[in-house]
Design a protein around this motif. Structure first.
Motif, PDB file in Angstrom:
ATOM      1  N   ALA A  76     109.352  -3.321  11.164  1.00 54.80           N
ATOM      2  CA  ALA A  76     109.397  -1.996  10.535  1.00 54.80           C
ATOM      3  C   ALA A  76     110.168  -1.014  11.421  1.00 54.80           C
ATOM      4  CB  ALA A  76     107.981  -1.487  10.269  1.00 54.80           C
ATOM      5  N   LEU A  77     109.938  -1.048  12.731  1.00 58.50           N
ATOM      6  CA  LEU A  77     110.668  -0.168  13.649  1.00 58.50           C
ATOM      7  C   LEU A  77     112.165  -0.450  13.596  1.00 58.50           C
ATOM      8  CD1 LEU A  77     108.319  -0.279  16.770  1.00 58.50           C
ATOM      9  CD2 LEU A  77     108.647   1.653  15.205  1.00 58.50           C
ATOM     10  N   ASP A  78     112.513  -1.711  13.554  1.00 57.07           N
ATOM     11  CA  ASP A  78     113.917  -2.123  13.476  1.00 57.07           C
ATOM     12  C   ASP A  78     114.549  -1.582  12.193  1.00 57.07           C
ATOM     13  OD1 ASP A  78     116.284  -3.411  14.191  1.00 57.07           O
ATOM     14  OD2 ASP A  78     115.567  -5.403  13.621  1.00 57.07           O
ATOM     15  N   GLN A  79     113.868  -1.762  11.081  1.00 54.76           N
ATOM     16  CA  GLN A  79     114.394  -1.288   9.804  1.00 54.76           C
ATOM     17  C   GLN A  79     114.524   0.235   9.809  1.00 54.76           C
ATOM     18  OE1 GLN A  79     111.960  -1.969   6.300  1.00 54.76           O
ATOM     19  NE2 GLN A  79     113.741  -1.783   4.957  1.00 54.76           N
ATOM     20  N   GLN A  80     113.517   0.933  10.316  1.00 55.28           N
ATOM     21  CA  GLN A  80     113.553   2.397  10.343  1.00 55.28           C
ATOM     22  C   GLN A  80     114.669   2.911  11.252  1.00 55.28           C
ATOM     23  OE1 GLN A  80     109.527   3.644  11.178  1.00 55.28           O
ATOM     24  NE2 GLN A  80     108.772   2.703   9.312  1.00 55.28           N
ATOM     25  N   ALA A  81     115.059   2.121  12.239  1.00 56.23           N
ATOM     26  CA  ALA A  81     116.174   2.487  13.125  1.00 56.23           C
ATOM     27  C   ALA A  81     117.495   1.948  12.576  1.00 56.23           C
ATOM     28  CB  ALA A  81     115.913   1.949  14.530  1.00 56.23           C
ATOM     29  N   GLU A  82     117.507   1.649  11.287  1.00 62.27           N
ATOM     30  CA  GLU A  82     118.699   1.133  10.597  1.00 62.27           C
ATOM     31  C   GLU A  82     119.228  -0.146  11.245  1.00 62.27           C
ATOM     32  OE1 GLU A  82     121.445   4.377  10.079  1.00 62.27           O
ATOM     33  OE2 GLU A  82     119.978   5.514   8.908  1.00 62.27           O
ATOM     34  N   TRP A  83     118.310  -1.047  11.524  1.00 59.08           N
ATOM     35  CA  TRP A  83     118.592  -2.380  12.072  1.00 59.08           C
ATOM     36  C   TRP A  83     119.317  -2.294  13.414  1.00 59.08           C
ATOM     37  CZ3 TRP A  83     115.192  -5.172  10.040  1.00 59.08           C
ATOM     38  CH2 TRP A  83     114.853  -5.023   8.702  1.00 59.08           C
ATOM     39  N   ILE A  84     118.665  -1.624  14.330  1.00 64.81           N
ATOM     40  CA  ILE A  84     119.209  -1.485  15.683  1.00 64.81           C
ATOM     41  C   ILE A  84     119.386  -2.849  16.351  1.00 64.81           C
ATOM     42  CG2 ILE A  84     117.024  -1.171  16.933  1.00 64.81           C
ATOM     43  CD1 ILE A  84     118.578   1.220  18.334  1.00 64.81           C
ATOM     44  N   SER A  85     118.615  -3.833  15.905  1.00 62.00           N
ATOM     45  CA  SER A  85     118.752  -5.181  16.475  1.00 62.00           C
ATOM     46  C   SER A  85     120.120  -5.776  16.185  1.00 62.00           C
ATOM     47  CB  SER A  85     117.663  -6.107  15.934  1.00 62.00           C
ATOM     48  OG  SER A  85     117.843  -6.312  14.535  1.00 62.00           O
ATOM     49  N   ALA A  86     120.796  -5.281  15.160  1.00 58.41           N
ATOM     50  CA  ALA A  86     122.121  -5.792  14.801  1.00 58.41           C
ATOM     51  C   ALA A  86     123.237  -5.065  15.545  1.00 58.41           C
ATOM     52  CB  ALA A  86     122.344  -5.662  13.295  1.00 58.41           C
ATOM     53  N   SER A  87     122.894  -4.038  16.314  1.00 57.03           N
ATOM     54  CA  SER A  87     123.934  -3.255  16.991  1.00 57.03           C
ATOM     55  C   SER A  87     124.525  -4.048  18.152  1.00 57.03           C
ATOM     56  CB  SER A  87     123.353  -1.936  17.508  1.00 57.03           C
ATOM     57  OG  SER A  87     122.514  -2.163  18.625  1.00 57.03           O
ATOM     58  N   PRO A  88     125.806  -3.869  18.387  1.00 61.41           N
ATOM     59  CA  PRO A  88     126.428  -4.544  19.536  1.00 61.41           C
ATOM     60  C   PRO A  88     125.798  -4.117  20.856  1.00 61.41           C
ATOM     61  CG  PRO A  88     128.102  -3.542  18.116  1.00 61.41           C
ATOM     62  CD  PRO A  88     126.758  -3.118  17.591  1.00 61.41           C
ATOM     63  N   GLU A  89     125.326  -2.871  20.933  1.00 65.36           N
ATOM     64  CA  GLU A  89     124.718  -2.374  22.167  1.00 65.36           C
ATOM     65  C   GLU A  89     123.421  -3.118  22.494  1.00 65.36           C
ATOM     66  OE1 GLU A  89     127.353   0.512  20.309  1.00 65.36           O
ATOM     67  OE2 GLU A  89     125.502  -0.355  19.527  1.00 65.36           O
ATOM     68  N   PHE A  90     122.569  -3.305  21.479  1.00 66.66           N
ATOM     69  CA  PHE A  90     121.321  -4.038  21.697  1.00 66.66           C
ATOM     70  C   PHE A  90     121.625  -5.461  22.148  1.00 66.66           C
ATOM     71  CE2 PHE A  90     118.019  -6.944  20.075  1.00 66.66           C
ATOM     72  CZ  PHE A  90     116.929  -6.487  20.803  1.00 66.66           C
ATOM     73  N   TYR A  91     122.560  -6.106  21.460  1.00 64.80           N
ATOM     74  CA  TYR A  91     122.884  -7.496  21.773  1.00 64.80           C
ATOM     75  C   TYR A  91     123.447  -7.610  23.190  1.00 64.80           C
ATOM     76  CZ  TYR A  91     124.124 -12.319  20.721  1.00 64.80           C
ATOM     77  OH  TYR A  91     124.214 -13.687  20.714  1.00 64.80           O
ATOM     78  N   LYS A  92     124.311  -6.671  23.572  1.00 67.44           N
ATOM     79  CA  LYS A  92     124.893  -6.682  24.919  1.00 67.44           C
ATOM     80  C   LYS A  92     123.807  -6.473  25.972  1.00 67.44           C
ATOM     81  CE  LYS A  92     127.213  -3.587  27.647  1.00 67.44           C
ATOM     82  NZ  LYS A  92     127.130  -2.234  27.638  1.00 67.44           N
ATOM     83  N   ASP A  93     122.930  -5.501  25.746  1.00 71.30           N
ATOM     84  CA  ASP A  93     121.863  -5.246  26.720  1.00 71.30           C
ATOM     85  C   ASP A  93     120.884  -6.414  26.797  1.00 71.30           C
ATOM     86  OD1 ASP A  93     122.955  -2.861  27.523  1.00 71.30           O
ATOM     87  OD2 ASP A  93     121.621  -1.619  26.304  1.00 71.30           O
ATOM     88  N   LEU A  94     120.629  -7.064  25.681  1.00 69.52           N
ATOM     89  CA  LEU A  94     119.775  -8.249  25.681  1.00 69.52           C
ATOM     90  C   LEU A  94     120.420  -9.368  26.496  1.00 69.52           C
ATOM     91  CD1 LEU A  94     117.223  -9.703  24.584  1.00 69.52           C
ATOM     92  CD2 LEU A  94     118.624 -10.404  22.638  1.00 69.52           C
ATOM     93  N   GLN A  95     121.719  -9.597  26.272  1.00 72.55           N
ATOM     94  CA  GLN A  95     122.431 -10.633  27.034  1.00 72.55           C
ATOM     95  C   GLN A  95     122.451 -10.310  28.527  1.00 72.55           C
ATOM     96  OE1 GLN A  95     126.141 -10.526  24.822  1.00 72.55           O
ATOM     97  NE2 GLN A  95     125.735 -12.579  24.029  1.00 72.55           N
ATOM     98  N   MET A  96     122.680  -9.043  28.871  1.00 68.15           N
ATOM     99  CA  MET A  96     122.710  -8.655  30.285  1.00 68.15           C
ATOM    100  C   MET A  96     121.334  -8.846  30.923  1.00 68.15           C
ATOM    101  SD  MET A  96     125.778  -8.070  31.014  1.00 68.15           S
ATOM    102  CE  MET A  96     125.552  -7.427  32.643  1.00 68.15           C
ATOM    103  N   TYR A  97     120.279  -8.487  30.184  1.00 64.65           N
ATOM    104  CA  TYR A  97     118.923  -8.703  30.699  1.00 64.65           C
ATOM    105  C   TYR A  97     118.700 -10.186  30.971  1.00 64.65           C
ATOM    106  CZ  TYR A  97     114.074  -9.961  30.580  1.00 64.65           C
ATOM    107  OH  TYR A  97     112.866 -10.562  30.874  1.00 64.65           O
ATOM    108  N   LEU A  98     119.031 -11.021  29.984  1.00 68.56           N
ATOM    109  CA  LEU A  98     118.824 -12.467  30.145  1.00 68.56           C
ATOM    110  C   LEU A  98     119.621 -13.007  31.328  1.00 68.56           C
ATOM    111  CD1 LEU A  98     118.836 -13.684  26.435  1.00 68.56           C
ATOM    112  CD2 LEU A  98     116.892 -13.689  28.014  1.00 68.56           C
ATOM    113  N   TYR A  99     120.873 -12.617  31.414  1.00 65.07           N
ATOM    114  CA  TYR A  99     121.711 -13.104  32.507  1.00 65.07           C
ATOM    115  C   TYR A  99     121.127 -12.706  33.858  1.00 65.07           C
ATOM    116  CZ  TYR A  99     125.594 -13.691  35.691  1.00 65.07           C
ATOM    117  OH  TYR A  99     126.365 -14.064  36.759  1.00 65.07           O
TER     118      TYR A  99
END
Length: 136
Positions: free
Chosen positions: A35-58
């Motif tokens: 619900a939070l993701d949807q209310q934030a207009e699918w922030i999980s699909a943003s390139p910024e989220f994906y980049k920060d997720l990859q950087m965290y994992l790395y």
């Protein structure tokens, strides 16, 4: 439009009605993540989220090796195509569930992607004897 889980899942979220059905608190927190993701207009699909997720994992894997959180994220990612939107949505909801809705327990680089005020509001709706929630 009540959501019902399939294959013995503990929860489900309907994107249209914004109703969630959950069997356990953990499932409810996961569905709140959607619900939070949807209310934030699918922030999980943003390139910024994906980049920060990859950087965290790395950074995490490089400095500490495979610990519990990175291992769980990688498991979700490799259940299917890691570039697909549903996988990113599941990771976003999983992260929220993993910390039981406590955004301060998330990796610092991922905290800005979660709306604290809305998270607190939706978490306060959870009741022990209830299974259906309107997450709006």
């Amino acid at each position: 439009m009540l959501p019902f889980p399939v294959n013995e899942q503990d929860g489900a979220y309907n994107l249209t009605s914004r109703l969630a059905w959950c069997r356990t608190r953990a499932a409810c927190v996961h569905e709140i993540g959607h619900a939070l993701d949807q209310q934030a207009e699918w922030i999980s699909a943003s390139p910024e989220f994906y980049k920060d997720l990859q950087m965290y994992l790395y950074a995490e894997i490089y400095t500490k090796g495979i610990t519990e959180l990175p291992a769980s994220i990688l498991e979700i990612t490799y259940r299917g195509d890691g570039a697909s939107q549903p996988i990113k949505r599941e990771i976003y909801a999983f992260l929220f569930q993993y910390v039981d809705g406590d955004i301060d327990k998330l990796p610092e680089s991922l905290q800005p992607y979660f709306d604290r005020t809305q998270a607190e509001y939706l978490l306060n709706k959870l009741q022990d004897n209830q299974r259906v929630y309107w997450l709006n």
